[in-house]
Design a protein around this motif. Structure first.
Motif, PDB file in Angstrom:
ATOM      1  N   LEU A  25       0.980  -1.178   0.113  1.00  0.00           N
ATOM      2  CA  LEU A  25      -0.017  -0.097   0.166  1.00  0.00           C
ATOM      3  C   LEU A  25       0.795   1.262   0.088  1.00  0.00           C
ATOM      4  O   LEU A  25       0.581   2.149  -0.571  1.00  0.00           O
ATOM      5  N   TYR A  36      -5.367   4.535   0.045  1.00  0.00           N
ATOM      6  CA  TYR A  36      -5.988   3.516   0.582  1.00  0.00           C
ATOM      7  C   TYR A  36      -6.761   3.687   1.787  1.00  0.00           C
ATOM      8  O   TYR A  36      -6.688   4.805   2.337  1.00  0.00           O
ATOM      9  N   ASP A 185      -8.594  -1.643   3.823  1.00  0.00           N
ATOM     10  CA  ASP A 185      -7.103  -2.126   3.490  1.00  0.00           C
ATOM     11  C   ASP A 185      -6.589  -2.377   4.767  1.00  0.00           C
ATOM     12  O   ASP A 185      -5.704  -3.306   4.812  1.00  0.00           O
ATOM     13  N   LYS A 211      -9.958  -8.338  -1.607  1.00  0.00           N
ATOM     14  CA  LYS A 211      -8.928  -8.043  -0.757  1.00  0.00           C
ATOM     15  C   LYS A 211      -9.080  -8.407   0.472  1.00  0.00           C
ATOM     16  O   LYS A 211     -10.253  -8.754   0.882  1.00  0.00           O
TER      17      LYS A 211
END
Length: 399
Positions: A25, A36, A185, A211
């Protein structure tokens, strides 16, 4: 750049699950400018945030420097269930009005730490209520009871015969579903939240959202007693809305050992500078009280102002170093005669007469700057300065 950011992010962290994802990230942000989402949930079970909460908030603010959009999730729905983490009995339910009032105060306080332009304030009722009965049933199929009972606090209560409500089983599922709904995330929380945080990863897989969030756990900040975690219910907290003088005085009351823990988790100073301070204290170059005053100044300036921090130190020195009375004391009135323990309760210096009696016996009470240990003392007509401990003063007019 990524390495230095990661060093800063890992400072004070207890555990990272899937550090590789965090690195990816950061890499995407530095190389491609991709943002993110970093999520943390707060159940509004009390109206004010304290410094224990800010350990997490400060780490989230750090992520904002490196491309993160913070999802500050207020658990207005889950707050009515109550987080069972660490509880040995079913938690008392909060009503919706109380939860919403507390949530409003959270919303006003978080921007003392977070960047408003990079923060989303979200209420989880908006997607949990949309689940409906069928969605809720589907959610319960993603996890089984045997695995739920692997959780330490549930396991202890089950083996001891203490009741566990079905709603408490739902709590970690609902917290995990927040990560599904918002496609987070990274999720952050305290070390006591590990089970719930991992649930988010599990549900993101179960719902196949494409994810799987990383998890970052922060240590729990000890309260003023240096033993229990900071908590309003235990009275060992420093609130972010505490008045400057009170905040400064509370900071000065912590032990010299605990001071370094507060430096690590709360101060903006680098680890190298903190280590240098430790060495100077060890070598006798600087007194621990001076180092503690610097930390108190930093915290008061952060949540109030530089001017307020300077004035708070002056007031502290006036009261404690020069043995003078505070320049600003609340004034109360009562009918004479009045029992001293009742007077202390009525003036807000003590929570109960039994606690007042204990403190008087322990020589914590001064009347007109003279120590008093007579628990039967009656205050006749007149004006009195009542003091409990080092920081609590009031003026009482008995008529």
């Amino acid at each position: 750049m990524i390495e230095s950011a990661l060093i800063e992010i890992k400072r004070g962290v207890s555990e990272i699950i899937d550090e590789e994802r965090v690195v990816t990230l950061l890499k995407n942000y530095f190389e491609k400018g991709q943002t993110y989402y970093v999520k943390a949930g707060f159940d509004p079970t009390a109206p004010d945030l304290h410094l224990g909460h800010t350990v997490l908030l400060q780490k989230m603010a750090m992520f904002q420097k490196y491309g993160a959009i913070v999802q500050f999730i207020i658990g207005d729905f889950t707050g009515m269930i109550g987080d069972p983490t660490g509880k040995n009995e079913t938690r008392k339910k909060l009503d919706k009005e109380q939860v919403l009032a507390n949530a409003k105060s959270y919303e006003e306080q978080v921007f003392k730490v977070l960047d408003r332009s990079k923060t989303e304030i979200l209420f989880n009722s908006s997607w949990i209520e949309a689940l409906g009965a069928s969605g809720m049933l589907e959610l319960t199929t993603t996890f089984n009871v045997a695995r739920m009972l692997e959780r330490e606090d549930f396991d202890k209560r089950y083996k001891s015969g203490a009741p566990i409500s079905i709603s408490e089983f739902l709590y970690p599922l609902l917290q995990g579903y927040d990560s599904v709904a918002k496609k987070s995330d990274i999720e952050m929380g305290g070390t006591d939240q590990k089970f719930n945080l991992l649930m988010g990863r599990h549900l993101q897989r179960a719902y196949n959202i494409g994810k799987e969030q990383a998890v970052i756990m922060m240590p729990l900040l000890e309260g003023l007693d240096g033993v229990n975690k900071m908590s309003k219910s235990l009275g060992n907290y420093i609130g972010v809305t505490d008045e400057p003088n009170e905040m400064f005085g509370k900071m000065l009351s912590i032990s010299d050992d605990l001071m370094w823990r507060y430096y690590e988790l709360l101060s903006a100073l680098s680890i190298d500078k903190i280590d240098a301070l430790k060495q100077k204290v060890k070598d006798g170059i600087i007194h621990p009280k001076r180092v503690k005053e610097n930390l108190a100044h930093e915290i008061v300036a952060r949540y109030h102002s530089e001017e307020a921090a300077v004035q708070a130190k002056e007031e502290f020195d006036k009261v404690h170093s020069k043995n003078q009375l505070p320049s600003d004391m609340e004034t109360y009135e009562c009918h004479a005669p009045i029992w001293i323990a009742q007077a202390l309760v009525d003036c807000g210096l003590e929570p109960s007469t039994s606690q007042a009696r204990r403190d008087i016996k322990q020589n914590a009470l001064s009347v007109n700057q003279v120590k008093v240990n007579d628990v039967q003392m009656q205050l006749e007509q007149g004006e009195y300065i009542l003091q409990v401990g080092k920081r609590k003063f009031v003026k009482l007019k008995a008529t």
